[in-house]
Write an enzyme that holds these catalytic residues in place. Structure first.
Site, short mmCIF file in Angstrom:
data_model
loop_
_atom_site.label_atom_id
_atom_site.label_comp_id
_atom_site.label_asym_id
_atom_site.label_seq_id
_atom_site.Cartn_x
_atom_site.Cartn_y
_atom_site.Cartn_z
N LYS A 122 -1.34 62.44 86.39
CA LYS A 122 -1.24 60.88 86.90
C LYS A 122 -2.48 59.72 87.01
O LYS A 122 -2.55 58.23 86.54
CB LYS A 122 -0.48 61.04 88.42
CG LYS A 122 0.44 61.88 88.48
CD LYS A 122 1.08 62.15 89.96
CE LYS A 122 3.06 62.55 90.10
NZ LYS A 122 2.82 64.00 90.91
N GLN A 129 1.34 64.51 97.22
CA GLN A 129 1.95 65.45 95.37
C GLN A 129 2.82 66.76 97.01
O GLN A 129 2.35 67.57 97.85
CB GLN A 129 0.53 66.25 95.04
CG GLN A 129 1.11 66.94 94.12
CD GLN A 129 2.03 66.27 92.93
OE1 GLN A 129 2.07 65.21 93.31
NE2 GLN A 129 2.76 67.09 92.71
N ASP A 152 7.77 58.01 95.00
CA ASP A 152 8.57 58.98 94.94
C ASP A 152 9.48 58.28 94.69
O ASP A 152 11.19 58.77 95.07
CB ASP A 152 7.56 59.82 95.79
CG ASP A 152 7.17 60.55 95.24
OD1 ASP A 152 7.44 61.13 93.72
OD2 ASP A 152 5.97 61.16 95.50
#
Ligand code: GUN
Length: 291
Positions: free
Chosen positions: A53, A97, A120
């Site tokens: 990422k 995460q 997200d």
């Protein structure tokens, strides 16, 4: 023989469009869009995802910072880091995460990321916006699946779609996105009866189960579009999807391979979400963001 949907090349094209938008943002705002990623502990798979990422952000001309916290970090310390990121003007997107170590309250942590920076799309406010058809940030993996279906020219209006898996990260938002496009959606899960027969009735089949090669040829209607979200490692260390690709590729209409299907799209959509969040936070005209 199915049309094999090349996620790698679709993702590369999306990343180019994101990079152009990021350059436009930087020129107008005087700083690049910025993504902050929080990683707790040293789970090897999460380490790889987070590193990828960060690298993808830099390649697209965006700033990225990875915050690595020890596996035994306290809930207070993690929330306090997030609170700092929420008030930092240069931070456009924040991603924690998952999964988190057991002692941390995942819900309290994801709720702490304000909806405007929630790249997200996990905050209840963004989940609600998705189901209400309002503007918001959409979870990256299902958003990537939608882009792949569109790229393959799959007709969604009136189509019978079956989504296997009811997770908050994939199954539920996928169902909302397909419904928004006027598909008739069924969400199947571990308690669903006659699952193979149900799947065989689908024009669009999305598998997000996490079981290697679970879907065989008799699960797939001839000509159906098959999106394989699974990433499973076999005993021999090979990456395979939830779909038995070799068995299905002969009679599906379109199919995503693993690897090289949905996976590359997730990161590209994360970058897209970060630029979208940055654009909105800076108050730039919506019509001028072309991704
Ligand atoms: N772990 C697995 N998938 C995801 C995702 O989409 N977002 C985050 N934050 N963690 C994940």
């Amino acid at each position: 023989m199915a049309n094999v949907i090349d996620g790698k090349s679709v993702a590369a094209a999306l990343r180019l469009r994101v990079a152009a938008a990021a350059a436009g943002f930087s020129a107008r705002v005087g700083r690049p869009p910025g993504l902050d990623v929080v990683l707790v502990g040293d789970d090897p798979a999460s380490q790889v995802y987070v590193r990828n990422k960060g690298r993808a952000c830099e390649e697209a001309g965006m700033r990225s910072t990875i915050h690595r916290l020890p596996v035994d970090v306290t809930q207070e310390a993690l929330l306090s880091l997030l609170d700092g990121l929420m008030v930092d003007e240069r931070v456009d997107g924040v991603l924690v995460q998952l999964p988190l170590p057991k002692h941390l309250d995942e819900q309290a942590v994801t709720d702490r990321v304000v909806p405007e920076k929630d790249v997200d799309g996990f905050h209840p406010s963004n989940v609600g916006a998705l189901w209400l058809g309002r503007e918001g940030l959409v979870p990256c993996t299902p958003w990537g699946c939608m882009r792949l279906l569109d790229e393959a020219g799959v007709k969604l209006e009136g189509a019978r779609a079956v989504v296997i898996g009811r997770s908050n990260i994939v199954g539920k938002p996928m169902a909302a996105l397909l419904l928004r496009r006027s598909a008739t959606v069924v969400v199947a899960h571990s308690r669903t009866k006659d699952l193979p027969a149900l799947c065989a009735s689908a024009d669009v089949l999305v598998a997000a189960v996490g079981r290697a090669k679970m879907l065989g040829a008799d699960w797939v209607k001839p000509g159906a579009a098959v999106i394989d979200v699974g990433i499973n490692r076999t005993a021999e260390g090979k990456l395979v999807g939830d779909v038995d690709y070799d068995a299905v590729v002969g009679h599906a209409g379109a199919i995503t391979p693993v690897p090289g299907g949905v996976g590359p799209m997730t990161i590209a959509c994360l970058l897209e979400n970060t630029v979208r969040a940055a654009w909105r936070r800076a108050g730039l005209p919506k019509g001028e963001l072309t991704i």
